[in-house]
Design an enzyme around this catalytic site. Structure first.
Site, PDB file in Angstrom:
ATOM      1  N   GLU A  11     -44.380 -35.294  13.909  1.00  0.00           N
ATOM      2  CA  GLU A  11     -43.182 -35.587  14.684  1.00  0.00           C
ATOM      3  C   GLU A  11     -41.927 -35.673  13.824  1.00  0.00           C
ATOM      4  O   GLU A  11     -40.904 -36.188  14.258  1.00  0.00           O
ATOM      5  CB  GLU A  11     -43.387 -36.870  15.491  1.00  0.00           C
ATOM      6  CG  GLU A  11     -44.534 -36.704  16.484  1.00  0.00           C
ATOM      7  CD  GLU A  11     -44.800 -37.937  17.331  1.00  0.00           C
ATOM      8  OE1 GLU A  11     -44.119 -38.961  17.119  1.00  0.00           O
ATOM      9  OE2 GLU A  11     -45.679 -37.864  18.197  1.00  0.00           O
ATOM     10  N   LYS A  19     -45.095 -40.157  29.936  1.00  0.00           N
ATOM     11  CA  LYS A  19     -45.366 -38.818  29.420  1.00  0.00           C
ATOM     12  C   LYS A  19     -45.734 -37.932  30.602  1.00  0.00           C
ATOM     13  O   LYS A  19     -46.789 -38.122  31.213  1.00  0.00           O
ATOM     14  CB  LYS A  19     -46.517 -38.842  28.417  1.00  0.00           C
ATOM     15  CG  LYS A  19     -46.204 -39.572  27.115  1.00  0.00           C
ATOM     16  CD  LYS A  19     -47.436 -39.639  26.222  1.00  0.00           C
ATOM     17  CE  LYS A  19     -47.118 -40.228  24.860  1.00  0.00           C
ATOM     18  NZ  LYS A  19     -48.352 -40.426  24.046  1.00  0.00           N
TER      19      LYS A  19
END
EC number: 4.2.1.11
Length: 428
Positions: A204, A335
């Site tokens: 990330e 999400k």
């Protein structure tokens, strides 16, 4: 007329070099949009199921079956429906799949279609996506929860906690919060170099040094913040994603930092941390099915820190309802690919907000250049977004979209800042 005329799909690559699904939708009025679907590294057992091909191609991770599902079954199911009727579209998707976990057609196929329809409808309506989904009152820019140090499943190191984040809670605007976060990120790089630690990156965009443990990582970030001249606790707070399910085993408990620990021992460790550091949020501090542990932890420290359910809730209204009834956690990680349609995502957010739970919009570790979650964070008023370090274009794409939204809103824009969090663990 905004009815759906054509639906297309293709296999593309995500930020980890793995295949994912991209769906395109054309409406009768000529409006066109596409959406790409992300994929996680640490996935909850209760998430909706991605459809992967198996076999030798792409190491089994191909998504040609999901693409075929879009072209062969999803397209006929939604062509002709008014794209502005999102709930109707998404119900048609659910009916076409017919399974509770979306395993027949794949959550990746369903979500791509759901989001592409919403984007096309926004285009048809002449509105930005955040305004189309959120209505006339959407105006709050989220605090970026920047993952600047990676461990766990996102890095090949001995650090058990998956994400160490900085949250620029004291910034006057989103634009300034992004600058503060980027400056801390670059400061951390220099600190790591000075100490002879790796500045390699995790999935990330955060650094992935092999440090001794959680406190050592937090100490490094503390030094990095102080070097920028920003004040830790007032300008910049800290947050964790522990992803505890990744190191939990039935029978032996939590194997964390070289020891087997009970939920109570993990809770004691977190209590120590929030006394020592300006932590405002801890995500997945316990296993996804350790309901008793979650309830006890929430009772013990939930009045001092945000406790975010990710694997615990998997953006599923039914799981969230169970947590609300039991008193587990006080915030929901959102999400879109955990549940598989936009409507179900919005329903989960609405349920959370109605019951006093905060929400944090989130990316996945396998991302694309798609910026939908940036618009959704503003649309639903999450006040928090987690989309990685201020580096790597698949992460920065979301931050740059939020800059555009803030500019679009002009004087109406408000940065969530410290009010995004229900309470504070630290007073400067």
């Amino acid at each position: 007329m905004a009815s759906i005329e054509q639906v297309g799909a293709r296999e593309i690559l995500d930020s980890r070099g793995n295949p994912t699904v991209e769906v395109e939708v054309l409406l009768e009025d000529g409006s066109f949009a596409r959406a790409a679907v992300p994929s996680g590294a640490s996935t909850g057992e209760h998430e909706a199921v991605e459809l992967r091909d198996g076999g030798a191609r792409y190491g089994g991770k191909g998504v040609e079956k999901a693409v075929e599902a879009v072209l062969g079954e999803i397209a006929p199911a939604i062509i002709g429906i008014d794209a502005t009727e999102q709930r109707t579209v998404d119900q048609a998707l659910l009916d076409a799949d017919g399974t509770p976990d979306k395993s027949r057609l794949g959550a990746n196929a369903l979500l791509g279609a759901s989001l592409a329809v919403a984007r096309a409808a926004a285009e048809s309506s002449g509105l930005e996506l955040f305004r189309y989904v959120g209505g006339p009152n959407a105006h709050v820019l989220p605090v970026p929860m920047m993952n600047i140090l990676n461990g766990g499943a996102h890095a090949d190191t001995g650090v058990d906690v998956q994400e160490f984040m900085v949250a620029p809670i004291g910034a006057p605007s989103f634009k300034e919060s992004l600058r503060w976060g980027a400056e801390v990120y670059h400061s951390l790089k220099s600190v790591l170099k000075e100490k002879g630690l790796s500045t390699g990156l995790g999935d990330e965009g955060g650094f992935a040094p092999d440090v001794a443990g959680t406190k050592e990582a937090l100490d490094l970030i503390t030094i990095a913040v102080n070097k920028t001249g920003l004040k830790l606790g007032t300008d910049v707070a800290l947050a964790l994603d522990v992803a505890a399910t990744e190191f939990y085993t039935d029978g032996t408990g939590y194997k964390f930092e070289g020891k087997n620990r009970t939920a109570a021992e993990m809770a004691a460790f977190y209590a120590e941390l929030i006394d020592a550091y300006p932590l405002v949020s801890i995500e997945d501090p316990l296993d996804e099915d350790d309901w008793d542990g979650w309830v006890a932890l929430t009772d013990q420290i939930g009045n001092k820190v945000q406790l975010v359910g990710d694997d615990l809730f998997v953006t599923n209204p039914e799981r969230l309802e169970e947590g609300i009834v039991k008193g587990a956690a006080n915030a929901l990680l959102v999400k879109v690919n955990q549940i598989g349609t936009l409507t179900e995502t919005l329903d989960a957010v609405d349920l959370a907000h109605r019951n006093g739970y905060k929400t944090m919009m989130s990316h996945r570790s396998g991302e694309t250049e798609d910026t939908t979650i940036a618009d959704l964070a503003v649309a639903v008023g999450s006040g928090q977004i987690k989309t990685g370090a201020p580096a790597r274009s698949e992460r920065v794409a979301k931050y740059n979209q939020l800059l555009r939204i803030e500019e679009n809103l002009g004087d109406a824009a408000r940065y969530a800042g410290e009010v995004a969090f229900p309470r504070f663990a630290f007073e400067a």
